[in-house]
Design an enzyme around this catalytic site. Structure first.
Site, mmCIF file in Angstrom:
data_model
loop_
_atom_site.group_PDB
_atom_site.id
_atom_site.type_symbol
_atom_site.label_atom_id
_atom_site.label_comp_id
_atom_site.label_asym_id
_atom_site.label_seq_id
_atom_site.Cartn_x
_atom_site.Cartn_y
_atom_site.Cartn_z
ATOM 1 N N ASP A 92 0.849 -1.191 0.000
ATOM 2 C CA ASP A 92 0.000 0.000 0.000
ATOM 3 C C ASP A 92 0.883 1.238 0.000
ATOM 4 O O ASP A 92 2.040 1.200 0.439
ATOM 5 C CB ASP A 92 -0.956 0.000 1.192
ATOM 6 C CG ASP A 92 -0.254 0.226 2.515
ATOM 7 O OD1 ASP A 92 0.685 -0.548 2.824
ATOM 8 O OD2 ASP A 92 -0.616 1.174 3.242
ATOM 9 N N GLU A 156 -0.114 -0.640 5.732
ATOM 10 C CA GLU A 156 0.873 -0.060 6.650
ATOM 11 C C GLU A 156 0.749 1.446 6.728
ATOM 12 O O GLU A 156 0.848 2.043 7.811
ATOM 13 C CB GLU A 156 2.284 -0.462 6.210
ATOM 14 C CG GLU A 156 3.387 -0.150 7.219
ATOM 15 C CD GLU A 156 3.930 1.267 7.118
ATOM 16 O OE1 GLU A 156 4.583 1.719 8.091
ATOM 17 O OE2 GLU A 156 3.724 1.927 6.079
#
Length: 451
Positions: A92, A156
């Site tokens: 991500d 994250e």
């Protein structure tokens, strides 16, 4: 780089690495599904799962984590009786911010002036490619000498804790003798560095209300309590005159006694405008690695264009507090919330909501794994010795792993050196750093297996 079969293999694989990173960067995998389609993150996860399968990984799975995102897991068996190493990265990315400010489209990997530009190129899709390069180089030079687990997180950057909760619910999944977190970076490009500490963080949303509704500033201004002014005043209370963070009850005087960060180098890395002072006291290393730091991430208020002459009835802000090692993030959150409530002026109504949290981390750099990494980096970076630095950012999973597996060694390396401009516009990765750190990781696995 000195002649070495592993280094030569990695060098030959760099064109493939660029092509793969181009494909991975193209996924707009921001784990905020109000901003970007879930399908973009799912596409990146499936790309990684396919890459692991093609390298012979077993038990490859997309793990549905409690925050609604997916992490990718795979297991590559090594020789019988070998040690197990867990390799971590995340797919991500941060939103690209102002896409018009990018020199090239943020989700297109573009080579310019010797660097590869694109969102996630360094943080942390480049880390995924680094792990793949290291494993491919080992397979071409005698095989992978350890059991390898790979975990690639899907949220994250959001700090929503999906993988941490999943790991706590499935503690057997990520067990390993050593973990290599590929989400840090060299202190400076060309200087091999492991990250010894991470600050933790907390995110708090603040709401201030003073009126039932907005009022005409000419008719009521001067006596009617302005919620936006109250918010500004309470936010200002979080910094001292010199810009140091001041949260009542939170220690702000710790010092960093390792590798130092010179003022001028920091100014250049941060691109501070001429004539603008740095904030805070102590050394730069003290301020960014060893002390708390508050940042106002956003304020909800009327934009300048279209604003009306009104006293504001309500205002909202998102506040980040970075927490140094040795300070519990939960306790820091309570202190921050208490400070906000105490310093809200004029009896305004204030409420706070914690929306994210991660603990600080401190590694044991005297462990055998660090010795193996030091030997590896000395080969990958001829003439340089491994350094240990702090990092002001947070990787919440580190503390979860340290808590679940207290005997496991945790190393932090990665591609986010200062020139990478992670989280900013025009993020980029140095292909030379990608190459050398892939060599470092491969040689580390060889050294560690023999230690």
């Amino acid at each position: 780089m000195s002649s070495n079969p592993v280094a030569e293999t990695v060098a030959s694989l760099m064109p493939r690495a660029k092509a793969e990173l181009t494909e991975l960067v193209a996924f707009k995998s921001v784990a905020d599904f109000d901003q970007y389609p879930r399908s973009e993150s799912e596409g990146a996860a499936n790309w990684i799962a396919d890459a692991l399968r093609s390298e012979g990984f077993e038990d490859v799975a997309l793990l549905d984590t409690p925050d609604g995102t997916q992490s990718v897991y795979g297991y590559l068996p090594g020789p019988e009786g070998a040690k197990t190493v867990l390799l971590y990265a995340h797919y991500d990315v941060q939103p690209p911010l102002d896409e018009a400010a990018w020199a090239t489209p943020p989700f297109d990997l573009v080579e310019r002036d010797g660097r590869w530009y694109g969102r996630g190129s360094a943080d942390c899709k480049g880390g995924v490619i680094m792990h793949l390069l290291a494993l491919r180089a080992l397979k071409a030079n005698g095989g992978v000498p350890v059991h390898v687990k790979v975990i690639v997180e899907g949220s994250e950057e959001q700090g929503t804790g999906g993988l941490e909760r999943y790991a706590e619910e499935h503690p057997e999944l990520l067990t390993a003798d050593t973990v290599v977190i590929g989400d840090a970076g060299n202190f400076r490009a060309g200087l091999p560095t492991v990250t010894a500490t991470l600050r933790g963080m907390t995110l708090v949303r603040v709401q201030v209300d003073t009126l039932e509704g907005n009022l005409h500033s000419g008719q009521f201004g001067g006596a009617a309590p302005d919620a936006l002014a109250a918010l500004i005043r309470l936010l200002d209370s979080l910094r001292d005159q010199d810009g140091s963070t001041t949260v009542d009850g939170l220690d702000g005087d710790s010092v960093w006694d390792g590798l130092q960060y010179e003022d001028q180098a920091f100014r250049e890395d941060a691109k501070v405008l001429d004539g603008v002072e740095l904030i805070g006291s102590g050394t730069v290393a003290d301020r960014v690695w060893a002390r708390p730091a508050v940042t106002v991430l956003g304020i909800d208020c009327p934009p300048v264009v279209g604003a009306t002459p009104s006293v504001q009835a309500g205002a909202r802000a998102l506040v980040s507090l970075r927490v140094p090692p040795g300070v519990d993030a939960g306790e820091a959150t309570k202190l921050l919330q208490a400070h906000i409530e105490t310093h809200t002026p004029w009896g305004a109504r204030v409420s706070t909501e914690q929306i994210g949290q991660g603990q600080a981390f401190r590694a044991d750099t005297s462990s055998p794994a660090y010795a193996s990494m030091a030997e590896a980096m000395a080969v990958a970076y001829p003439g340089q010795q491994m350094q240990a630095s702090g990092m002001g950012g947070s990787i919440p999973l580190c503390n979860t792993l340290a808590s679940l597996y207290p005997e496991t060694e945790i190393l932090l390396i990665g591609l986010s050196e200062p020139e990478a401009q992670i989280h900013a516009v025009n993020e980029s990765v140095s292909p030379d750093e990608l190459e050398r750190l892939s060599v470092s990781e491969a040689l580390f696995l060889q050294n560690y297996a023999a230690s």
